[in-house]
Design an enzyme around this catalytic site. Structure first.
Site, PDB file in Angstrom:
ATOM      1  N   ARG A   1      33.274  41.004  44.128  1.00 38.59           N
ATOM      2  CA  ARG A   1      34.444  40.234  44.587  1.00 38.59           C
ATOM      3  C   ARG A   1      34.253  40.043  46.080  1.00 38.59           C
ATOM      4  O   ARG A   1      34.152  41.015  46.830  1.00 38.59           O
ATOM      5  CB  ARG A   1      35.735  41.008  44.299  1.00 38.59           C
ATOM      6  CG  ARG A   1      36.918  40.437  45.061  1.00 38.59           C
ATOM      7  CD  ARG A   1      38.246  40.988  44.617  1.00 38.59           C
ATOM      8  NE  ARG A   1      38.611  40.444  43.308  1.00 38.59           N
ATOM      9  CZ  ARG A   1      39.838  40.542  42.787  1.00 38.59           C
ATOM     10  NH1 ARG A   1      40.790  41.176  43.437  1.00 38.59           N
ATOM     11  NH2 ARG A   1      40.097  40.015  41.606  1.00 38.59           N
TER      12      ARG A   1
ATOM     13  N   ARG B   1      41.767  40.953  30.280  1.00 37.00           N
ATOM     14  CA  ARG B   1      40.690  41.032  31.273  1.00 37.00           C
ATOM     15  C   ARG B   1      39.635  42.017  30.783  1.00 37.00           C
ATOM     16  O   ARG B   1      38.439  41.767  30.886  1.00 37.00           O
ATOM     17  CB  ARG B   1      41.238  41.497  32.635  1.00 37.00           C
ATOM     18  CG  ARG B   1      42.181  40.526  33.329  1.00 37.00           C
ATOM     19  CD  ARG B   1      41.455  39.288  33.812  1.00 37.00           C
ATOM     20  NE  ARG B   1      40.355  39.602  34.698  1.00 37.00           N
ATOM     21  CZ  ARG B   1      40.457  39.884  36.004  1.00 37.00           C
ATOM     22  NH1 ARG B   1      41.645  39.837  36.581  1.00 37.00           N
ATOM     23  NH2 ARG B   1      39.387  40.145  36.732  1.00 37.00           N
TER      24      ARG B   1
ATOM     25  N   CYS C   1      48.057  35.345  36.789  1.00 39.40           N
ATOM     26  CA  CYS C   1      46.931  36.292  36.812  1.00 39.40           C
ATOM     27  C   CYS C   1      47.324  37.644  37.393  1.00 39.40           C
ATOM     28  O   CYS C   1      46.640  38.631  37.154  1.00 39.40           O
ATOM     29  CB  CYS C   1      45.761  35.685  37.577  1.00 39.40           C
ATOM     30  SG  CYS C   1      46.087  35.436  39.330  1.00 39.40           S
TER      31      CYS C   1
ATOM     32  N   ASP D   1      50.595  31.162  40.315  1.00 33.15           N
ATOM     33  CA  ASP D   1      49.816  32.173  41.046  1.00 33.15           C
ATOM     34  C   ASP D   1      50.474  32.339  42.416  1.00 33.15           C
ATOM     35  O   ASP D   1      51.320  31.515  42.825  1.00 33.15           O
ATOM     36  CB  ASP D   1      48.347  31.720  41.175  1.00 33.15           C
ATOM     37  CG  ASP D   1      47.444  32.805  41.767  1.00 33.15           C
ATOM     38  OD1 ASP D   1      47.867  33.979  41.848  1.00 33.15           O
ATOM     39  OD2 ASP D   1      46.296  32.480  42.160  1.00 33.15           O
TER      40      ASP D   1
ATOM     41  N   HIS E   1      37.642  32.117  40.089  1.00 31.83           N
ATOM     42  CA  HIS E   1      37.931  33.423  39.467  1.00 31.83           C
ATOM     43  C   HIS E   1      37.671  33.290  37.960  1.00 31.83           C
ATOM     44  O   HIS E   1      38.599  33.322  37.144  1.00 31.83           O
ATOM     45  CB  HIS E   1      39.389  33.810  39.749  1.00 31.83           C
ATOM     46  CG  HIS E   1      39.702  35.248  39.493  1.00 31.83           C
ATOM     47  ND1 HIS E   1      38.756  36.187  39.132  1.00 31.83           N
ATOM     48  CD2 HIS E   1      40.892  35.931  39.547  1.00 31.83           C
ATOM     49  CE1 HIS E   1      39.345  37.366  38.985  1.00 31.83           C
ATOM     50  NE2 HIS E   1      40.635  37.236  39.228  1.00 31.83           N
TER      51      HIS E   1
ATOM     52  N   GLN F   1      38.984  35.798  35.122  1.00 28.34           N
ATOM     53  CA  GLN F   1      40.418  35.658  34.868  1.00 28.34           C
ATOM     54  C   GLN F   1      40.679  34.566  33.831  1.00 28.34           C
ATOM     55  O   GLN F   1      41.449  34.757  32.891  1.00 28.34           O
ATOM     56  CB  GLN F   1      41.143  35.302  36.180  1.00 28.34           C
ATOM     57  CG  GLN F   1      42.620  35.117  36.012  1.00 28.34           C
ATOM     58  CD  GLN F   1      43.324  36.416  35.638  1.00 28.34           C
ATOM     59  OE1 GLN F   1      43.167  37.418  36.320  1.00 28.34           O
ATOM     60  NE2 GLN F   1      44.090  36.404  34.555  1.00 28.34           N
TER      61      GLN F   1
HETATM   62  N1   CP Z   1      44.146  39.099  38.581  1.00 29.83           N
HETATM   63  C1   CP Z   1      43.352  39.870  39.331  1.00 29.83           C
HETATM   64  O1   CP Z   1      42.168  39.592  39.522  1.00 29.83           O
HETATM   65  O2   CP Z   1      43.940  41.014  39.799  1.00 29.83           O
HETATM   66  P1   CP Z   1      43.347  42.019  40.877  1.00 29.83           P
HETATM   67  O3   CP Z   1      43.333  41.326  42.188  1.00 29.83           O
HETATM   68  O4   CP Z   1      44.303  43.184  40.837  1.00 29.83           O
HETATM   69  O5   CP Z   1      41.961  42.426  40.450  1.00 29.83           O
HETATM   70  N1  NVA Z   2      44.657  33.447  44.163  1.00 30.03           N
HETATM   71  C1  NVA Z   2      44.741  34.880  44.270  1.00 30.03           C
HETATM   72  C2  NVA Z   2      44.296  35.539  42.998  1.00 30.03           C
HETATM   73  C3  NVA Z   2      44.378  37.029  42.985  1.00 30.03           C
HETATM   74  C4  NVA Z   2      43.838  37.646  41.732  1.00 30.03           C
HETATM   75  C5  NVA Z   2      43.900  35.356  45.453  1.00 30.03           C
HETATM   76  O1  NVA Z   2      42.780  34.886  45.624  1.00 30.03           O
HETATM   77  O2  NVA Z   2      44.388  36.192  46.218  1.00 30.03           O
END
Ligand code: CP
Ligand code: NVA
Length: 308
Positions: free
Chosen positions: A107, A294, A266, A225, A134, A137
């Protein structure tokens, strides 16, 4: 060996196979204790590095648990504690990690980091979120929709709010899985037009509608989101909130969608900002299934990455 970098970069048949496998592995676990291993142990004797350059709850726990359930072990690494955050190149990090571990989930911020990691790693690399997408997700989201409502092809998905990274992966999925996608949000936060074009080229109907009530008409799925993503400057918070407030998903908005329309997010959610608690905790919401999936979807992705 396969990398899982993005939905639009993954073969259509592979994507369908991953969803089907995810549902099968979920089914096979019914009634078992939560952490019990899968019988065939596809990751037995394998080590998976989970690298986080941004915070995470779901991705961290579901990948860690998924690897263990499949018989493997994990190493959870924070980007800032690695030499990666202190000038060692991504390419060199990828080469070194490939000598130690059997798979890398990362990530990160810039998509270029993920791409360089994949180019120089000799083990599978998985995208656990970048500023731009993502994919894990949305694989879980497609799985969740299909569990509740059957095939997603031809259905109408409406995204409310910021055309962000998660929105982009939905656009990638619209092209690959063949569903209609409507974006409703302020013009300043439109989704990436490159991805809108990509989905349209694959035959998906993509609509941009500024009026949220009109946008959700006939929706099978409404998605929200956060209004401020992890890569967004905190200084832009107030401006974004002001622009996005008309796109909050509340009961009135849901009443304009199909009566059986699902609601997804998400997570993490900011209650009473992008969505009201009434919708999050209401009868149309499938957010907890979405979070659970997930785990199952990523296990199927990891199986595919190691050739299973
Ligand atoms: N939805 C998601 O990716 O959550 P986290 O940021 O908690 O991993
Ligand atoms: N759009 C959000 C998703 C988190 C899982 C971010 O990137 O922070």
């Amino acid at each position: 060996m396969n990398h899982f970098l993005d939905i639009h970069k993954t073969d259509k048949a592979a994507l369908r196979g991953i969803i089907d496998t995810a549902r099968r592995v979920k089914e096979a676990r019914l009634g078992r204790p939560k952490a019990m291993p899968d019988d065939d142990l596809p990751l037995k004797d394998r080590m998976v590095a989970l690298i986080f350059e941004k915070p995470s709850t779901r991705t961290r726990v579901s990948f860690d648990l998924g690897v263990r359930q499949m018989g493997g072990q994990t190493m959870v690494l924070s980007g800032s504690d690695m030499q990666l955050g202190h000038g060692e190149t991504i390419a060199d990090t990828a080469r070194v990690l490939s000598r130690y571990v059997d798979m890398i989930m990362i990530r990160t911020f810039d998509e270029a980091v993920l791409e360089e990691m994949a180019e120089f790693a000799s083990v599978p690399v998985i995208n656990g979120l970048t500023d731009r997408s993502h994919p894990c997700q949305i694989m879980a989201d497609v799985m969740t929709f299909e569990e509740h409502r059957g095939p997603i092809a031809g259905k109408k998905v409406v995204w409310c709010g910021d055309g962000n990274n998660v929105c982009s992966s939905f656009l990638h999925a619209a092209g690959q899985f063949g569903f209609d996608f409507t974006f409703t949000g302020p013009v300043q936060l439109d989704p990436e037009m490159e991805f809108v074009g990509l989905a349209r080229n694959q035959g998906a109907r993509v609509t941009i509608e500024r009026d949220p009530l009109k946008a959700v008409e006939g929706a099978d799925l409404v998605v929200a989101d956060t209004w401020v993503s992890m890569h967004d400057a905190q200084s832009a918070r107030e401006r974004r909130h002001n622009m996005l407030r008309p796109y909050q998903v509340d009961k009135r908005l849901m009443e304009h969608a199909k009566p059986d329309a699902l609601f997804m997010h998400c997570l993490p959610a900011h209650r009473e900002e992008e969505v009201t608690s009434e919708v999050m905790d209401g009868p149309n919401s499938v957010i907890w299934d979405e979070a659970e999936n997930r785990l199952h979807a990523q296990k199927a992705i990891m199986r595919w990455c190691v050739g299973g």
